[in-house]
Design a protein around this motif. Structure first.
Motif, PDB file in Angstrom:
ATOM      1  N   PHE A  82       0.824  -1.211   0.000  1.00 40.03           N
ATOM      2  CA  PHE A  82       0.000   0.000   0.000  1.00 40.03           C
ATOM      3  C   PHE A  82       0.857   1.258   0.000  1.00 40.03           C
ATOM      4  CE2 PHE A  82      -2.618  -3.321   1.690  1.00 40.03           C
ATOM      5  CZ  PHE A  82      -3.899  -3.037   1.263  1.00 40.03           C
ATOM      6  N   TYR A  88       0.969  -3.115  10.503  1.00 41.52           N
ATOM      7  CA  TYR A  88       0.198  -3.210  11.739  1.00 41.52           C
ATOM      8  C   TYR A  88       1.000  -2.515  12.833  1.00 41.52           C
ATOM      9  CZ  TYR A  88      -1.749  -6.800   8.754  1.00 41.52           C
ATOM     10  OH  TYR A  88      -2.278  -7.467   7.685  1.00 41.52           O
TER      11      TYR A  88
ATOM     12  N   SER B 197      -6.374   1.350   5.134  1.00 43.14           N
ATOM     13  CA  SER B 197      -5.489   0.435   4.418  1.00 43.14           C
ATOM     14  C   SER B 197      -4.935  -0.643   5.352  1.00 43.14           C
ATOM     15  CB  SER B 197      -4.373   1.192   3.710  1.00 43.14           C
ATOM     16  OG  SER B 197      -3.696   2.022   4.598  1.00 43.14           O
ATOM     17  N   GLU B 200      -7.527  -3.142   5.305  1.00 40.27           N
ATOM     18  CA  GLU B 200      -7.508  -3.843   4.017  1.00 40.27           C
ATOM     19  C   GLU B 200      -6.345  -4.817   3.939  1.00 40.27           C
ATOM     20  OE1 GLU B 200      -9.792  -0.550   1.240  1.00 40.27           O
ATOM     21  OE2 GLU B 200      -7.612  -0.590   1.248  1.00 40.27           O
ATOM     22  N   ALA B 201      -5.194  -4.367   4.451  1.00 35.59           N
ATOM     23  CA  ALA B 201      -4.038  -5.264   4.482  1.00 35.59           C
ATOM     24  C   ALA B 201      -4.391  -6.504   5.302  1.00 35.59           C
ATOM     25  CB  ALA B 201      -2.829  -4.549   5.077  1.00 35.59           C
ATOM     26  N   ALA B 202      -5.098  -6.292   6.411  1.00 34.10           N
ATOM     27  CA  ALA B 202      -5.494  -7.415   7.256  1.00 34.10           C
ATOM     28  C   ALA B 202      -6.474  -8.329   6.536  1.00 34.10           C
ATOM     29  CB  ALA B 202      -6.099  -6.902   8.557  1.00 34.10           C
ATOM     30  N   SER B 203      -7.345  -7.741   5.708  1.00 30.72           N
ATOM     31  CA  SER B 203      -8.318  -8.591   5.008  1.00 30.72           C
ATOM     32  C   SER B 203      -7.629  -9.445   3.945  1.00 30.72           C
ATOM     33  CB  SER B 203      -9.438  -7.746   4.400  1.00 30.72           C
ATOM     34  OG  SER B 203      -8.961  -7.079   3.262  1.00 30.72           O
TER      35      SER B 203
END
Lengths: 359, 305
Positions: A82, A88, B197, B200-203
């Motif tokens: 991204f 995280y 995001s 979204e990254a986690a999804s």
């Protein structure tokens, strides 16, 4: 590794806003495809539809042989990088990399092997215990890359991954992404609005404008033979000079200006004539060049040295668009100086005066 | 003439430098005097009177040492109230947080309707505690209360103000109901503050929405949750006074009350100012201990990003 096939993919948002208008692309296995276009052209939407983060209104997206329209993002076997890294924040670098693998039920030993391997490739081994907030922008970018490569997915999806980095780091990461993609051989789709990034990274470029594909092709092919005035003005820096021209009998005339020494080869009423800045050559004033595709008489406005080369900005005596000419960095032109410029016939691009398509 | 120089830090914080040393103290003075007049002085007064046995009619006070404290903690009534307060606080805190979090997660998913959703749930927050208590009482009224009618369908004949459990239930339900909106608003803004995001990254990294919630969303919501935990414990222990008072209609009898309500009852109904002061000193110490525990143990595990 897989092919990705987009077949007449459309995206219509609420309120009947059509962001992507029937786009079809066949992406080969291991290919590096760059989607490029100005903001709002639908490139990110297209990428997000491949990732499964946006619903596909109509059309079909295939990864490998599987139609993935209704497949959960986690099951599409893709990894995404991204723009703002999307790490995280509450997990260490190690866990950021391992999270996707743990959720897939991979054995601890294998996770550890992959994380260490990715850390070695990306040189982030010493940061594995740190939280993302303790990393610099470039390091975060590497972690985001690492999170993608540990998954060993069928495809990498990049959503403007370098736009938050400073100019120097951006060039460095660009080279690294290219090298990494070549060595892993993973099919990649990369979205950017930066035409330089697009040119340097892509095996094939997809130029998008207002939800439509303007042109697909190898970067040099797109640069040498732009399919439309949009592509001509978007790819290349400084942009191609575009002159609105109308037919004047058998010759050409600049709209609202003087006649041009060029033949009306295509027999139409209106054209847009395009010449790249580096294809205009300064010749002795008053000299005759019957073989030239185009000959122009311009007045220098300003000389802009950028180091390795200089750009001359010049206008026609009777008005019309300002032209850019790439010249040697030793050139010393003064504002107000008159220049005669010629371009070879094969370097002069003709576009339809109406729809802007290449003739 | 005082010159203040503004220096920007990261675009957000401003640091002001004063040339005269007394000015910052002068600016702090209003706040400090409020703390002194409304907190330190009464607190000191409470501590002092907790060691005295006061004449109910204000004709004098006898120093009794720790007798008030000993009487308080050894009384079975106090233990009963303390037990109820603990259960009440735990129930109110966890249920109001839990229900609000559930609602906020659902609301976050349907963002389009969120603003009207938010406003609807905000309404209750604008209601003053005694009014909330009154509405709660009406809901749980013996004769016209819809909740009483509702539970009667299942064979539960509620007797509010008479039955200990029924009264406690009505109080707890009203207190939870009153606190959900404020928790909801904080949770919702906390959820909306989590980078899209990242979610979204986690999804992409995790198929199970449930697992994603507990491994990514919940930890990122922890600063909000921690703040709300403190707010809710304080609310349940101290701010529910109005609700309790209205549910009881000023007739405590054998009904459940919280420690704070008991301070009021003993001090102003029972005219036992010394005992009541001793109780409030105990509460002060309790709050102090709670604060230390919360910040020492919980904040260490919270990730402020």
């Amino acid at each position: 590794m897989a092919t990705i096939t987009l077949d007449s993919v459309r995206k219509v948002y609420a309120g009947n806003v059509e962001a992507v208008k029937g786009v079809s692309i066949d992406i080969q296995d291991g290919e590096f495809i760059v989607l490029v276009g100005p903001s709002g052209c639908g490139k990110s939407t297209l990428l997000r539809m491949v990732a499964g983060l946006e619903d596909i209104t109509t059309g079909e997206v295939k990864i490998g042989e599987r139609v993935v329209n209704n497949v959960d993002p986690a099951d599409r076997d893709i990894a995404m990088v991204f723009q703002n890294y999307a790490l995280y924040p509450h997990m260490s670098v190690y866990n950021n990399l391992a999270y996707g693998l743990k959720n897939r039920g991979m054995a601890k030993g294998e996770i550890d092997r992959r994380v260490k391997e990715a850390a070695r490739i990306l040189e982030i081994g010493e940061y594995l215990d740190r939280k993302p907030r303790a990393l610099s922008g470039g390091q975060r970018q590497r972690v985001a890359m690492g999170r993608a490569i540990v998954r060993e997915p069928a495809a990498f999806l990049f959503d403007e991954p370098l736009s938050n980095l400073d100019a120097k780091l951006r060039v460095q990461m660009r080279v690294e992404i290219k090298r990494l993609q070549k060595s892993l051989g993973t099919t990649s789709v990369y979205v950017t609005h930066d035409q330089l990034e697009a040119m340097t990274l892509a095996d094939r470029l997809v130029v998008l404008n207002k939800g439509n594909i303007e042109q697909i092709g190898a970067p040099i092919e797109v640069y040498d033979r732009p399919a439309s005035t949009f592509v001509a003005s978007f790819i290349g820096s400084p942009a191609m000079n575009l002159l609105p021209v109308s037919a004047n009998g058998s010759g050409l005339q600049l709209e609202g200006g003087e006649g041009l020494s060029g033949p009306n080869t295509y027999g139409r009423d209106k054209y847009t004539v395009g010449i790249r800045p580096e294809h205009l050559r300064v010749v002795d004033a008053g000299s005759s060049h019957p073989d030239a595709g185009l000959s122009l008489d311009l007045v220098v406005n300003v000389l802009e040295p950028v180091g390795a080369e200089s750009f001359v900005y010049a206008s026609f005596a009777k008005g019309g668009p300002e032209m850019v000419i790439r010249v040697s960095n030793h050139a010393r032109y003064q504002p107000g100086e008159k220049l005669q410029l010629i371009a070879d016939a094969q370097d002069v691009h003709f576009f339809d005066g109406g729809n802007g398509k290449r003739i | 003439m005082v010159h203040a120089r503004l220096v920007r830090f990261g675009g957000a914080m401003k640091k002001v430098q004063f040339n005269t040393r007394s000015v910052p103290y002068l600016l702090l003075l209003p706040q400090l005097s409020i703390v002194a007049i409304f907190f330190l002085w009464p607190a000191a007064e409470a501590v002092r009177s907790s060691f005295y046995l006061e004449d109910p009619f204000g004709f004098g006070a006898t120093f009794v040492g720790f007798d008030n404290f000993i009487d308080t903690v050894t009384s079975s009534d106090y233990a009963r109230v303390a037990r109820f307060t603990t259960v009440f606080t735990l129930l109110v805190t966890f249920l109001s947080l839990g229900i609000a979090l559930l609602l906020a997660v659902k609301a976050d998913k349907v963002l389009r309707g969120a603003s009207s959703y938010k406003t609807l749930l905000m309404w209750v927050y604008a209601v003053a505690p005694p009014v909330a208590g009154l509405i709660g009482v009406m809901m749980f009224d013996q004769h016209v209360g819809p909740m009483v009618d509702f539970f009667a369908l299942f064979g539960w004949e509620m007797q509010i103000g008479v039955n200990y459990f029924d009264t406690g239930f009505a109080m707890t339900a009203t207190a939870i109901w009153k606190q959900i909106p404020v928790n909801f608003i904080f949770f919702l803004s906390g959820l909306q503050g989590i980078s899209k995001s990242v979610q979204e990254a986690a999804s992409i990294d995790c198929r199970s929405g449930f697992r994603r919630f507990w491994t990514v969303t919940f930890p990122l919501l922890a600063p909000t949750g921690f703040f709300l935990l403190i707010i809710n414990i304080t609310y349940a222990m101290f701010d529910t006074f109005g609700i309790i008072d209205v549910v009881l209609k000023g007739e405590p009898g054998n009904n459940p009350v919280t420690l704070v309500y008991k301070v009021f009852l003993d001090g102003f109904r029972g005219n036992d100012l010394g005992g009541s002061s001793a109780q409030s000193v105990i509460l002060m110490i309790l709050v102090f201990v709670l604060t230390v525990i919360q910040f020492r143990l919980i904040e260490r595990r919270v990730h402020y990003t």
